[in-house]
Design a protein around this motif. Structure first.
Motif, PDB file in Angstrom:
ATOM      1  N   ARG A   1       0.806  -1.223   0.000  1.00  6.07           N
ATOM      2  CA  ARG A   1       0.000   0.000   0.000  1.00  6.07           C
ATOM      3  C   ARG A   1       0.836   1.268   0.000  1.00  6.07           C
ATOM      4  NH1 ARG A   1      -0.342  -2.352   4.934  1.00  6.07           N
ATOM      5  NH2 ARG A   1       0.416  -1.156   6.729  1.00  6.07           N
TER       6      ARG A   1
ATOM      7  N   ASP B   1      -0.683   3.091  -4.446  1.00  6.68           N
ATOM      8  CA  ASP B   1      -1.507   4.048  -3.715  1.00  6.68           C
ATOM      9  C   ASP B   1      -1.932   5.126  -4.701  1.00  6.68           C
ATOM     10  OD1 ASP B   1      -2.594   5.989  -2.094  1.00  6.68           O
ATOM     11  OD2 ASP B   1      -0.799   6.320  -0.885  1.00  6.68           O
TER      12      ASP B   1
ATOM     13  N   ASP C   1       1.758   5.061   6.106  1.00  2.00           N
ATOM     14  CA  ASP C   1       0.961   3.932   5.615  1.00  2.00           C
ATOM     15  C   ASP C   1       1.731   2.616   5.656  1.00  2.00           C
ATOM     16  OD1 ASP C   1      -1.321   5.644   4.868  1.00  2.00           O
ATOM     17  OD2 ASP C   1       0.023   6.360   3.301  1.00  2.00           O
TER      18      ASP C   1
END
Length: 354
Positions: free
Chosen positions: A170, A174, A213
């Motif tokens: 991710r 993204d 993230d």
């Protein structure tokens, strides 16, 4: 042939972007600068530091602080570059080695990937321009530079130096970072730019308070080409428990390029740290930095500090572990490794030509 060196490869210097009043550190400068001074004192026992400052006045101030701390000026190289923030790992150059033939020494090539403040969360236009500014000043001499349109933060990848790359899906796939890029597109770009042949994608893993993230350098790191150190969370009531347990299961299932499982080195978990507003901070021990002959380890004045030091000293018996109190640094969501970028041996680093 291109190779992305592992962090244990010999280094020319370690690059740091010094905190200053125009960053989020403005209200915590004294505390965070004390961490940077401690880092540089340990670092410069082994190799030079390349330190970026926003202007000549701030450079003179930093030079004075380091002189007062006993750091030899011969170990310091300063350059000027304005910055939004100080997380050098994510805006600094990533260096590969290019070889032209069997047995030929690798020639360094600096790669300037895009940076947009971790998916547009924070201002980043100055940070994204830092590498171009260093190139204009001739800080790296005549070394080759390449610009990529891929958005890639240095903390999002970890290399074994032999063509394998550890990363969390991710943080690259993204839409706020790389809209329109498929996994195949990203793998092709990383193969072309970094020489990566074996991709170790993780789906899980996150420390509370981490706004990147899930950068891999907060979670899991190569110790050698066969071993991965990783964070743990043993308390089922901790919100970090499930994502870290899922990540650990993924790490156990990974196979190296020859099809063999990795050895895993679980690292202890410090007690939760919280910011003044109650936000939990992403404190952990995987965010260590390797330098020539030493390992800089973030610690948090926690009982687990000693066990983390013992484990990593045993993992790197030829290196001296230097524990750096990073409580002030983690207050802004990053830790020691996030604050620096290694510059591999072979690079010529010099004061700016202005």
């Amino acid at each position: 042939m291109k190779t992305l060196p592992a962090e244990w490869y010999p280094q020319s210097a370690l690059m740091l972007t010094w905190p200053h009043p125009d960053t989020d550190w403005c209200d915590q400068l004294d505390a965070v600068e004390a961490v940077y001074v401690e880092m540089v004192c340990a670092l410069c026992r082994y190799q030079p530091a390349l330190i970026l400052c926003p202007d000549t006045a701030w450079q003179a101030r930093v030079a004075g602080m380091l002189a007062d701390a006993g750091v030899p000026s011969s170990q310091l190289i300063f350059a000027l570059a304005r910055s939004n923030d100080t997380w050098t790992r994510d805006h600094g150059p990533i260096t590969v080695l290019e070889t032209q033939g069997l047995g030929a020494p690798g020639q360094p090539c600096l790669l300037d990937f895009r940076f947009n403040g971790w998916g547009g969360k924070y201002a980043s236009e100055l940070d994204d321009a830092i590498n171009a500014r260093l190139q204009e000043q001739g800080v790296f001499g005549n070394s080759t530079w390449q610009r990529s349109e891929l958005l890639l933060e240095g903390g999002a990848i970890d290399s074994d130096g032999a063509g394998s790359l550890l990363l969390v899906r991710r943080t690259l796939l993204d839409p706020a970072r790389n809209p329109g890029w498929s996994q195949d597109d990203i793998e092709q770009e990383l193969h072309q730019r970094l020489g990566i042949r074996h991709f170790l994608w993780l789906e899980h893993g996150q420390l509370s308070g981490d706004d990147t993230d899930g950068h891999i350098d907060t979670l899991a790191r190569f110790i050698d080409q066969r071993t991965i150190a990783h964070v743990t969370c043993d308390d089922p009531a901790d919100p970090d428990h499930d994502p870290i347990a899922q990540m650990t299961a993924e790490l156990r299932a990974l196979r190296d390029s020859s099809g063999q499982p990795y050895r895993l080195l679980p690292l202890p978990q410090p007690r939760p740290l919280f910011a003044a507003d109650g936000q939990r901070l992403p404190a952990g021990y995987a965010n260590f930095a390797l330098i020539n002959g030493a390992l800089l380890l973030p610690v948090y004045q926690d009982p687990a500090d000693a066990e983390a030091t013992r484990l990593l000293q045993a993992a790197f018996p030829q290196r001296q572990v230097h524990a750096i109190d990073c409580r002030a640094l983690v207050a802004q969501g990053g830790s020691l490794h996030c604050a620096c970028m290694q510059l591999p041996a072979g690079l010529t680093i010099r004061a700016p030509q202005v």
